[in-house]
Design a protein around this motif. Structure first.
Motif, PDB file in Angstrom:
ATOM      1  N   GLY A 123      48.437  72.436  57.974  1.00  0.00           N
ATOM      2  CA  GLY A 123      49.267  71.318  57.535  1.00  0.00           C
ATOM      3  C   GLY A 123      49.147  70.113  58.443  1.00  0.00           C
ATOM      4  O   GLY A 123      49.101  70.248  59.671  1.00  0.00           O
ATOM      5  N   ILE A 124      49.085  68.932  57.858  1.00  0.00           N
ATOM      6  CA  ILE A 124      48.918  67.700  58.632  1.00  0.00           C
ATOM      7  C   ILE A 124      50.245  67.318  59.278  1.00  0.00           C
ATOM      8  O   ILE A 124      51.242  67.074  58.595  1.00  0.00           O
ATOM      9  N   ASP A 125      50.249  67.276  60.607  1.00  0.00           N
ATOM     10  CA  ASP A 125      51.449  66.918  61.369  1.00  0.00           C
ATOM     11  C   ASP A 125      51.528  65.429  61.673  1.00  0.00           C
ATOM     12  O   ASP A 125      52.622  64.887  61.857  1.00  0.00           O
ATOM     13  N   THR A 184      63.008  59.243  55.404  1.00  0.00           N
ATOM     14  CA  THR A 184      62.674  60.544  55.996  1.00  0.00           C
ATOM     15  C   THR A 184      63.373  60.788  57.337  1.00  0.00           C
ATOM     16  O   THR A 184      63.056  61.746  58.038  1.00  0.00           O
ATOM     17  N   ALA A 185      64.314  59.947  57.678  1.00  0.00           N
ATOM     18  CA  ALA A 185      64.953  60.033  58.997  1.00  0.00           C
ATOM     19  C   ALA A 185      65.669  61.357  59.226  1.00  0.00           C
ATOM     20  O   ALA A 185      65.803  61.807  60.371  1.00  0.00           O
ATOM     21  N   GLY A 186      66.107  62.007  58.168  1.00  0.00           N
ATOM     22  CA  GLY A 186      66.818  63.268  58.317  1.00  0.00           C
ATOM     23  C   GLY A 186      65.926  64.488  58.271  1.00  0.00           C
ATOM     24  O   GLY A 186      66.430  65.619  58.246  1.00  0.00           O
ATOM     25  N   SER A 187      64.623  64.286  58.292  1.00  0.00           N
ATOM     26  CA  SER A 187      63.679  65.396  58.119  1.00  0.00           C
ATOM     27  C   SER A 187      62.801  65.642  59.330  1.00  0.00           C
ATOM     28  O   SER A 187      61.733  66.243  59.208  1.00  0.00           O
ATOM     29  N   ASN A 188      63.213  65.170  60.508  1.00  0.00           N
ATOM     30  CA  ASN A 188      62.408  65.290  61.724  1.00  0.00           C
ATOM     31  C   ASN A 188      61.034  64.646  61.546  1.00  0.00           C
ATOM     32  O   ASN A 188      60.023  65.149  62.035  1.00  0.00           O
ATOM     33  N   ILE A 189      61.025  63.551  60.824  1.00  0.00           N
ATOM     34  CA  ILE A 189      59.799  62.781  60.609  1.00  0.00           C
ATOM     35  C   ILE A 189      60.022  61.385  61.166  1.00  0.00           C
ATOM     36  O   ILE A 189      61.045  60.751  60.874  1.00  0.00           O
ATOM     37  N   SER A 190      59.097  60.922  61.979  1.00  0.00           N
ATOM     38  CA  SER A 190      59.152  59.566  62.521  1.00  0.00           C
ATOM     39  C   SER A 190      58.045  58.734  61.895  1.00  0.00           C
ATOM     40  O   SER A 190      56.879  59.137  61.915  1.00  0.00           O
ATOM     41  N   VAL A 191      58.407  57.601  61.337  1.00  0.00           N
ATOM     42  CA  VAL A 191      57.442  56.693  60.714  1.00  0.00           C
ATOM     43  C   VAL A 191      57.590  55.342  61.392  1.00  0.00           C
ATOM     44  O   VAL A 191      58.619  54.680  61.259  1.00  0.00           O
ATOM     45  N   ILE A 218      50.563  62.199  52.199  1.00  0.00           N
ATOM     46  CA  ILE A 218      50.666  63.077  53.363  1.00  0.00           C
ATOM     47  C   ILE A 218      52.106  63.382  53.732  1.00  0.00           C
ATOM     48  O   ILE A 218      52.421  64.474  54.228  1.00  0.00           O
ATOM     49  N   VAL A 219      53.023  62.447  53.479  1.00  0.00           N
ATOM     50  CA  VAL A 219      54.422  62.694  53.865  1.00  0.00           C
ATOM     51  C   VAL A 219      55.036  63.840  53.068  1.00  0.00           C
ATOM     52  O   VAL A 219      55.978  64.496  53.535  1.00  0.00           O
ATOM     53  N   SER A 220      54.511  64.131  51.896  1.00  0.00           N
ATOM     54  CA  SER A 220      55.075  65.212  51.076  1.00  0.00           C
ATOM     55  C   SER A 220      55.026  66.546  51.816  1.00  0.00           C
ATOM     56  O   SER A 220      56.015  67.290  51.850  1.00  0.00           O
ATOM     57  N   GLY A 221      53.878  66.847  52.415  1.00  0.00           N
ATOM     58  CA  GLY A 221      53.758  68.084  53.185  1.00  0.00           C
ATOM     59  C   GLY A 221      54.632  68.079  54.419  1.00  0.00           C
ATOM     60  O   GLY A 221      55.189  69.112  54.811  1.00  0.00           O
ATOM     61  N   MET A 222      54.753  66.919  55.040  1.00  0.00           N
ATOM     62  CA  MET A 222      55.616  66.807  56.222  1.00  0.00           C
ATOM     63  C   MET A 222      57.066  67.111  55.867  1.00  0.00           C
ATOM     64  O   MET A 222      57.773  67.793  56.609  1.00  0.00           O
ATOM     65  N   ILE A 223      57.523  66.608  54.737  1.00  0.00           N
ATOM     66  CA  ILE A 223      58.896  66.859  54.294  1.00  0.00           C
ATOM     67  C   ILE A 223      59.103  68.343  54.042  1.00  0.00           C
ATOM     68  O   ILE A 223      60.121  68.933  54.442  1.00  0.00           O
ATOM     69  N   GLU A 224      58.139  68.976  53.402  1.00  0.00           N
ATOM     70  CA  GLU A 224      58.248  70.408  53.115  1.00  0.00           C
ATOM     71  C   GLU A 224      58.314  71.239  54.399  1.00  0.00           C
ATOM     72  O   GLU A 224      59.053  72.228  54.471  1.00  0.00           O
ATOM     73  N   ARG A 225      57.549  70.826  55.415  1.00  0.00           N
ATOM     74  CA  ARG A 225      57.494  71.587  56.671  1.00  0.00           C
ATOM     75  C   ARG A 225      58.558  71.163  57.673  1.00  0.00           C
ATOM     76  O   ARG A 225      58.761  71.826  58.692  1.00  0.00           O
ATOM     77  N   GLY A 226      59.235  70.052  57.426  1.00  0.00           N
ATOM     78  CA  GLY A 226      60.302  69.605  58.313  1.00  0.00           C
ATOM     79  C   GLY A 226      59.826  69.009  59.619  1.00  0.00           C
ATOM     80  O   GLY A 226      60.551  69.044  60.623  1.00  0.00           O
TER      81      GLY A 226
END
Length: 246
Positions: A80-82, A171-178, A123-131
């Motif tokens: 998975g792409i981090d 995506t701020a609540g998903s441990n994702i930084s953009v 790519i963000v779709s997979g990031m959201i799924e993986r948290g």
């Protein structure tokens, strides 16, 4: 060079075969990341990947279906792409707005803005799924200030800034930084697309009195792409040598 811990993180770097993207790839590999360079220049991309010992994928980011396919292929090969570093872009022609070729405008928008949207969206779709995820979009100081005789480039980079802010909030609540960076000019192959007059103008606007070094850009980008950046999202980080006005 200070290494950032990216052990076993899977990172995609578009435009990673040269310039800022290549400098980022080197730092990420040094930090332990599994890197995939995505580029539409097959010869240059394969050469860079061979020298770095990393993965390479040929892709035209203007094509959404191609971006979706290369994402699947990369994740099957590496996991998975981090991390996404959206670095690929073009300068476009230099001309005043009243003389700017509409077809050139569309070409610049397609690569610099639409392409970055397709990359982020896919790519963000997979990031959201993986948290977990880190995205850094490479914008430009021109997106803040608007360079004369570079309306398409300036507008496309302003769009990247706005896209970054929107996705960062979503995506701020998903441990994702953009986040995005806004570099001043660096002496890379993109200069080949510009007039000397425009290059001189850009240098004249930088208070530090010199162009950005690619390693300086990479240092900031790699930190933004790391787990250490656990709070900031939707941010715009200055790499303009003092030129930025906000």
């Amino acid at each position: 060079m200070n290494n950032i811990d990216l052990k076993d993180r899977v990172a995609v770097i578009t435009g990673g075969a040269q310039g800022i993207g290549l400098a980022v790839a080197k730092r990420m590999i040094a930090g332990g990341a599994k890197v995939s360079i995505w580029d539409m220049d097959e010869a240059v991309g394969k050469k860079a990947a061979g020298e770095l010992g990393c993965d390479f994928r040929l892709v035209d980011q203007r094509d959404l279906s191609a971006v979706e396919k290369v994402t699947r292929d990369t994740e099957e090969a590496l996991g998975g792409i981090d991390v996404l570093i959206a670095c690929a872009g073009i300068a476009g022609a230099n001309a005043p707005v009243r003389d700017y070729d509409p077809q050139e405008w569309l070409r610049v928008m397609d690569i610099n803005l639409n392409g970055v949207f397709y990359l982020n969206r896919t790519i963000v779709s997979g990031m959201i799924e993986r948290g977990y995820g880190r995205i850094v979009n490479v914008a430009s100081i021109a997106g803040k200030e608007g360079n004369p005789n570079a309306c398409a480039y300036s507008t496309s980079k302003a769009g990247v800034i706005a896209l970054t802010k929107s996705l960062g909030k979503e995506t701020a609540g998903s441990n994702i930084s953009v986040n995005c960076v806004t570099p001043a000019a660096a002496r890379t192959r993109i200069f080949d697309q510009m007039t000397q007059e425009h290059i001189d103008y850009m240098l004249s606007k930088i208070p530090r009195g010199r162009f950005l070094e690619v390693d300086e850009a990479a240092a900031m980008i790699v930190w933004l792409a790391s787990e250490d950046n656990s709070f900031t999202t939707g941010g715009v980080f200055d790499l303009s040598g003092g030129r930025a006005t906000y």
